[in-house]
Each structure stands twice: as C-alpha cells, then as structure tokens.
Design a protein around this motif. Structure first.
Motif, short mmCIF file in Angstrom:
data_model
loop_
_atom_site.label_atom_id
_atom_site.label_comp_id
_atom_site.label_asym_id
_atom_site.label_seq_id
_atom_site.Cartn_x
_atom_site.Cartn_y
_atom_site.Cartn_z
N HIS A 158 14.52 -12.76 1.90
CA HIS A 158 15.34 -11.90 2.85
C HIS A 158 16.54 -11.39 1.88
N LYS A 159 17.06 -12.27 1.10
CA LYS A 159 18.05 -12.10 0.28
C LYS A 159 18.06 -10.89 -0.59
N GLN A 160 16.81 -10.87 -1.12
CA GLN A 160 16.38 -9.76 -2.32
C GLN A 160 16.21 -8.48 -1.51
N ARG A 161 15.88 -8.64 -0.33
CA ARG A 161 15.56 -7.38 0.37
C ARG A 161 17.17 -6.72 0.95
N GLU A 162 17.97 -7.86 1.41
CA GLU A 162 19.09 -7.39 1.69
C GLU A 162 19.75 -6.82 0.42
N LYS A 163 20.16 -7.44 -0.78
CA LYS A 163 20.71 -6.97 -1.86
C LYS A 163 20.18 -5.59 -2.39
N ALA A 164 18.89 -5.46 -2.18
CA ALA A 164 18.19 -4.36 -2.65
C ALA A 164 18.71 -3.01 -2.02
N GLY A 199 4.12 0.21 -3.61
CA GLY A 199 4.74 1.61 -4.15
C GLY A 199 5.04 1.40 -5.59
N TYR A 200 6.13 0.33 -5.83
CA TYR A 200 6.46 0.30 -7.27
C TYR A 200 5.45 0.17 -8.37
N ILE A 604 -7.35 2.43 9.95
CA ILE A 604 -6.29 2.39 9.22
C ILE A 604 -5.53 1.25 9.78
N ILE A 605 -4.41 0.99 8.86
CA ILE A 605 -3.43 0.10 9.19
C ILE A 605 -2.20 0.33 8.51
N GLY A 606 -1.09 0.20 9.17
CA GLY A 606 0.21 0.46 8.40
C GLY A 606 1.00 -0.73 7.86
N PHE A 607 1.76 -0.67 6.88
CA PHE A 607 2.61 -1.69 6.26
C PHE A 607 3.88 -1.08 6.20
N ILE A 608 4.79 -1.87 6.82
CA ILE A 608 6.16 -1.70 6.93
C ILE A 608 6.85 -1.97 5.62
N THR A 609 7.28 -1.01 4.98
CA THR A 609 7.88 -1.10 3.61
C THR A 609 9.07 -1.47 3.76
N ARG A 610 9.87 -2.11 2.99
CA ARG A 610 11.21 -2.60 3.12
C ARG A 610 12.24 -1.42 2.99
N GLY A 611 12.49 -0.69 4.30
CA GLY A 611 13.53 0.22 4.44
C GLY A 611 12.96 1.60 4.11
N PHE A 612 11.69 1.77 4.00
CA PHE A 612 11.18 3.10 3.66
C PHE A 612 10.14 3.48 4.42
N GLY A 613 10.09 3.21 5.80
CA GLY A 613 8.92 3.44 6.52
C GLY A 613 7.72 2.94 6.61
N ASP A 635 3.05 -10.50 8.37
CA ASP A 635 3.52 -9.99 9.58
C ASP A 635 3.97 -8.46 9.34
N ARG A 636 4.05 -7.89 8.24
CA ARG A 636 4.69 -6.49 8.00
C ARG A 636 3.43 -5.56 8.33
N TRP A 637 2.18 -5.76 8.58
CA TRP A 637 1.29 -4.85 8.76
C TRP A 637 1.33 -4.60 10.39
N ILE A 638 0.91 -3.14 10.64
CA ILE A 638 1.06 -2.85 12.01
C ILE A 638 0.35 -1.82 12.42
N THR A 639 -0.07 -1.95 13.81
CA THR A 639 -1.14 -0.92 14.05
C THR A 639 -0.67 0.24 14.14
N VAL A 640 -1.59 1.32 13.58
CA VAL A 640 -1.26 2.69 13.47
C VAL A 640 -2.66 3.38 13.86
N GLU A 641 -2.56 4.45 14.40
CA GLU A 641 -3.97 5.20 14.59
C GLU A 641 -3.66 6.74 14.31
N TRP A 642 -4.57 7.36 14.34
CA TRP A 642 -4.63 8.87 13.84
C TRP A 642 -4.21 9.50 15.39
#
Ligand code: MN
Length: 727
Positions: A158-164, A199-200, A604-613, A635-642
C-alpha cells in the motif's frame, strides 16, 4: 546485509571530483560525518544504514554538477526531520543557506498529499514551490524522491502504491516543469512499475525482445559512426536512444494503440565537445548515409523555445532502414536532460547566483514550455515564486489557494459561504487564532462554526483579503433582508391558499410545481414569496392562478390515466466505455489488455490497475488465472461485461502454423480481405522442419466474426493450426 559506508562514500566523492572540480572536499566530508553521526545506527527498510540514503541523494545532486551547498544540504536533508539536529546547529556549522535549504526540504517532507482531482494536484504542486524559497530545495526534494523510488521495493504494497501515485501526480510533473527530463522519465517509469505491474511488464518484455532483435542494427550503425569520426580526429560518444516505458504506456493506453504503432523512429545521439564539431559530424553523417530531404533541423542556430539545442537529421541506412541522428555538445546534452539543474554546472563563475539571475533563468526555462495547462503555472512563477499567494490545507487535506495575507475568514468563505456565515472561530495547526491571523503556506486551517451564529460582522469586510470573501459577506447582508421578505410573503400566500381550500403540498408536489412556477413566471417559490413579501406581487392573484393551474393539471391527468400504461420503468445501468460496462462504475477508464486481446463475445473480467482505470482481460487469460490466485491481487478483479455495440472494433492476435509453401501469405490476405477484416500487423517466419509460423494482428467486431475467420484460415492448404494468443 553489510554495507561498507566508506566504500559508498569514496564512490560518492569520486562523483563529486568528476562533476564539481572546485568543490571543497573537506567541507563536504565534514557534512557527511555530521549526518552519519546524526543518523547513527538508524536503518532503512532495505536493512542498509540510513546514511546510505542521504549519500545517494547527494550523489544524484553531484552527478548534475550542482553547487557545494546543494550537495551538503542533500547530505543533511533528513537530519532535522529524523534526528536531534536543529536549524541553529546546521547554520552554525554549515552556514545560513545550507540551514535554510535543509529546513525547506524538511517542510516539504512534512506536507502530506492525498490523491485528488487535477485541480487539487496543480495547487499542491504550486504549494511545494511556494514553500521553497530556494529552487535548490525542490531539486534536492526531487533527488530524495528519486532515490526513495529506486528503493521502493522494500516497502509494503500500500505504501508503494501511495508513493508511486504521489510521484506520478506531483513530482514527475514538477521535474518536467523544471526541464529535468532525465528525472521525469525515471520517476515515471519507477511509478508505473508499481501502479500497473502487468502493463509495465508487458511493455518491458516487448522492449527487451525488440532490443535483442535490433541490437545488431544498432551496434553496426554505432560502430560505423564512431570509427568514421575517430578517423577524422573527432572525439564523440554515440548512444542508441533509450525508450522510456511510461511514454509507450501512456500512448498505448490513452490512444489505444498497439506497441508497434507507438514506437518512435530508430534514433542515435552523437555527443561531442564543441559546436564546430556538431556541424563536422553532420557532414560526415550525410556522407555516410543518404539524408532524407526536408528532415534536417538546426536547433543549434535556432534553439527550441525551451532552450533545447541539437542538430537533427534523418538518413537512410544501408539496409534501407531510415533512422534519426541527433548531434549536440555535452552542455546541450546536459541542459536537455537536467534543465534548470544544468544551470549550476555551466554558469559557475559567471557570477554568484543572485536571486534575480536565478529567477531569470527559471523564467526563461518555464515560460518557454508551450503547454496550455501549464500557462497559469508560469504566470504565477514569474511573480517571485508565488509571493502574492498562500496555500493552506483543509483538515481533510485539500489545498486551498488564497491571496497572500489571507485570514481564516477568507479561508472559510473559500470553502463555502455557509461556512463563512456560520463561523464563530478558527484554528490554525490545531491552535485557536483570532480572525485577524495571517495564514502561512502549509498551515492546516479549520473554521469553527455554530448554528447559533448571528452571521458575519461588518468589520470582517475590513479584515478579509480576497474579493470572494468580501462579496459573499456583502451578499449575506443583502440576502438577510430577502429572507425576512420570504418569510413574510410565504405567510401571506399560505393564508390565501387556505381560503381557496388548496394545501401547500399541492403546490410543492413535484408534478405540479414546475407548471405552477411557469404559469406564475417565477424561477422558484422563494422568489415568489420574496416578491409578495416586499409588495411586488399580490398573494391573492397568485393563489387564484395556482388554483386554476391545479384544476387544469388534474383534468389532464384523468385523461392520461385512461390512455397510458400506469407505470414505466427505466433501468439504470452504468454507461459503457469502449463498449464495456464495469459493474458499479460509471465513466471508468477502460483499456484492453495486450496479453489476451479480448473481443466482444469473449468471457471477460476487469483488473483494477493502480490509478489507471480498469484493464479488460479474457477469463482464460494466463495473467488473470495467475493473478486471481494470489491473495494480494485477487480482490482487484472486477466484473465487467460487453455493452452491445456494433461500431467498435477490437484488436486481437492469432498465430498460424503451416507447412512452408509459396502463396501462403497471399491466401491468408485474400481470406481476410474477403471477410472485410483489417490486418494491422503481419509477421511470418520459417521455424525449420519445413514449417512456417505467421503472427497476425487483426481488428474485428466480436468473437463470432473471429471464429469464422479462424475456421476459414484453418482450411487454407498447408495450415496445421490457428490459435489465439492468451498471455
Ligand atoms: Mn530523504
């Protein structure tokens, strides 16, 4: 871990010797000894002695060739914050300037940032400038952050995410504004690595692959140039340009382009000692390779507005591959990479940097950057580092921008007029202060309000500094009378309604109210009441019109009830973005993952990226399966649909394995063109054993279309398999 601090020190000292030939090494050593004694046995998260951090920050400062005071301040930058050291002691030992710089860095370190909308970030960045009376404070803070980002892996997630996120939103843009491109790039790359690891890594591995493919080409050209110049007695250093991961990332995801599409031209950079050599090198390059007409630019004769200088030319290599060559001196190179920080290295000895000269330099550098969003920033910079503004915090951490000299009253009215009107007292940094108290940068201000407050005092008009507060206070006095009018008018109107046997709720009823107001020609009931109250309208006439209107409405309603179905349902659903709906999130940034390239119809399934949608993956993607099984990421995976959209196209990749034969490519192309499918990349190679592998990138609408294409491609003579790539 055992770290040899002396070894680190001698490495640092070597950097100082190379970049700052006139530096007083004894003085710098004594600053180091002082800092080492201060931090003592304190350790970093990495297990290294704490002193390794200020030492690394000071090394970054020395690499840029800044002045002695900056290097010493960098060594001491955490002393006040973390140890018993004081401003007074540092001033006595190392002078007033060093003490003030260290104090400045300490202040910036204490400011806490919470991620906010863009306007808040901009205010926050300005506040950091406003708090730093000396630009060196900001540069040292950037070096401090750079080293912390380089060693971020030792922190909790969480610290990494905050600082980044903070680095991406605050520090990288500041580095950019100061022309410190090298800092900006490294800060961005380090941030995105923690914000969107998938992504990186996608881009990093793709780049790695490229570099391997292209390395022969790069080496070949580099050697050719180096040898030719050496033969002619020109000393030079040739670089193949390094591509920054984040700049690729941003282009891919903001413009939804493929990796290939965002890659720049191959480029080489030739750095030489003086300007005359720049033009000599240009001559040799044009002799060795054929220049492409119209692609030569002389930014030495005519520098870019941001002081950038170089010669640019585009030439054709022997294999017919075009590439760009940039030619510049070391000084130009330094300015391009370090911007404002290059000032010290090359302006040394011209004159001791008076404030005027320092600001003139900043001004030139900053005014020149042509970004509309930054225009205000430069305008503000010009006024002696924001001396006419003050930036303070709300208790929630929002940054509020007020005119210099502002008081808690200005603050309260800036938040909301209701806060100002009900304010009975104020706290600054937790202490009660009088209304006349002058706010300072970084203060945490709290307005104390009470519902029994009688409202602002006329004296406040003399105290406040902002016209906003002044206007709101004046408005209050005007409106107060209006409220008396409303109260009075309302009582009269209600009396008339009662006489006509109409209840107030018939008027305020949400179906009736708009029509009644329209009939009466008032924007709101309060306006009507105010008008009745001061005598501008008749309560009796108004009530008659209301009665008439309600009768009309009821008649119409009876008729409607016979004609129309009694209820209609409107379903509320999140709005689709890029043809995808994210559960519970409207207007969420969507990007399609490059690893499994989903198309409509796929699960499909969505991944909540840290800060970028949210990035969309296929449910059978290896990255999803792997990531969903780790506790940190599941926990960062989220339901998405077309959503149903026939207009958008999606990119997907196929791999075709086939017996090697002539005409194969033609057959594939024919099938795709007959099916009206756009092919965005094509790559075929022989893999031995008489087999060929073809990789295709296609743009299509959904997976039904995709299945049809796969079936057709499978039937091409010689083809043994057609498969989709999945991570
Ligand atoms: Mn630090």
């Amino acid at each position: 871990m055992i770290t040899d601090v002396e070894l680190l020190y001698s490495d640092f000292e070597q950097t100082v010797r190379e970049n700052m030939p006139n530096a007083d090494l004894k003085l710098i050593r004594s600053a180091f000894d002082y800092a080492y004694a201060c931090h003592g046995p304190q350790l970093r998260k990495s297990g290294e002695p704490y002193i390794s951090h200020p030492l690394a920050a000071a090394k970054i400062i020395a690499e840029m060739g800044l002045d002695e005071e900056s290097v010493i301040s960098a060594l001491l930058h955490d002393c006040i914050e973390d140890t018993g050291s004081t401003h007074e002691e540092i001033e006595r030992l190392f002078g007033k300037d060093v003490a003030e710089i260290v104090e400045g860095v300490t202040k910036l370190t204490r400011v806490t940032y919470t991620s906010k909308e863009e306007e808040q970030m901009e205010n926050f960045r300005k506040m950091l400038f406003a708090m730093s009376n000396d630009i060196r404070v900001i540069i040292i803070k950037l070096a401090d952050r750079l080293h912390n980002m380089r060693t971020l892996e030792f922190h909790k997630e969480h610290k990494q995410r905050e600082k980044a996120l903070e680095t991406m939103e605050i520090y990288a843009p500041i580095a950019h504004r100061l022309g410190m491109q090298r800092f900006k790039w490294e800060l961005e790359d380090l941030s995105i690595r923690f914000l969107d690891p998938i992504g990186y890594n996608d881009i990093a591995s793709e780049l790695q692959k490229r570099n391997e493919q292209d390395s022969a080409f790069f080496e070949n050209i580099k050697t050719k140039i180096t040898n030719r110049l050496a033969e002619n007695g020109i000393k030079c250093t040739v670089y193949g340009r390094i591509k920054h991961i984040y700049s690729i990332y941003r282009k891919m995801y903001s413009q939804n382009k493929s990796f290939e599409e965002v890659l720049d031209l191959y480029a080489f950079r030739v750095v030489v000692d003086d300007i005359a050599d720049c033009y000599n090198v240009l001559g040799y390059i044009h002799d060795m390779f054929r220049p492409i007409p119209g692609h030569f630019k002389d930014y030495i004769g005519t520098p870019k507005p941001n002081m950038y200088q170089s010669l640019h030319t585009t030439v054709l290599g022997t294999e017919g591959v075009p590439f760009e060559v940039q030619i510049r001196t070391w000084e130009m190179h330094h300015t391009a990479e370090y911007g404002i920080a290059a000032h010290w290295k090359y302006k040394q000895g011209v004159s001791s940097s008076s404030d005027d000269e320092k600001f003139a330099w900043i001004r030139r550098l900053l005014e020149s950057q042509q970004e509309s969003d930054a225009q205000d920033f430069f305008k503000e910079m010009r006024t002696d580092m924001f001396s006419d503004e003050v930036f303070v915090f709300t208790p929630r951490g929002d940054v509020i921008n007020l005119p210099a000299g502002a008081t808690p009253i200005d603050f309260a009215y800036n938040i909301h007029s209701a806060i100002g009107n009900k304010m009975t007292g104020a706290k600054v940094n937790g202490r009660i202060v009088p209304f006349t108290h002058t706010l300072e940068n970084g203060d945490i201000v709290e307005a104390i309000t009470s519902n029994t407050s009688k409202g602002p005092s006329r004296d406040w008009l003399k105290i406040v500094k902002s016209s906003e507060a002044r206007n709101k206070i004046r408005q209050w006095f005007k409106r107060e009378r209006r409220e008396e009018n409303i109260e009075h008018g309302k009582a009269m109107f209600e009396g008339e309604l009662r006489r006509n046997l109409i209840s107030m709720s018939d008027v305020t009823n949400e179906d009736n109210l708009p029509r009644i107001l329209k009939r009466l020609a008032y924007a709101s009931l309060d306006d009507l009441f105010a008008a009745i109250g001061y005598g501008g309208a008749s309560a009796q006439k108004a009530a008659n019109k209301v009665k008439d209107e309600i009768r009309t409405i009821e008649k119409a309603r009876k008729k409607d009830d016979l004609d129309l179905p009694s209820s209609k349902t409107t379903s509320r659903k999140s709005k689709p973005v890029n043809g995808v709906v994210v559960e519970g999130l409207d207007n969420c940034l969507i990007k399609f993952s490059r690893c499994c390239t989903p198309v409509p119809g796929d699960d499909i399934i969505g991944f909540i990226t840290r800060g970028f949608g949210v990035s969309v993956h296929r449910k059978d993607c290896k990255n999803y399966i792997k990531s969903a099984s780790t506790p940190e990421e599941k926990d960062r995976w989220i339901t998405v649909e077309w959503a149903n959209s026939e207009f958008e196209t999606y990119t997907t990749s196929l791999t075709i394995t086939s017996r090697e034969r002539s005409g194969l490519v033609m057959d594939i192309a024919t099938i795709l063109s007959a099916a009206n499918i756009k092919m965005t990349s094509f790559n075929g190679k022989d893999v031995g054993n008489g087999l060929s592998v073809v990789s295709l990138t296609l743009e299509l609408h959904n997976n039904t279309e995709l299945r049809t294409v796969i079936t057709k491609l499978s039937s091409v003579p010689g083809v043994t398999s057609v498969s989709r790539n999945s991570g």
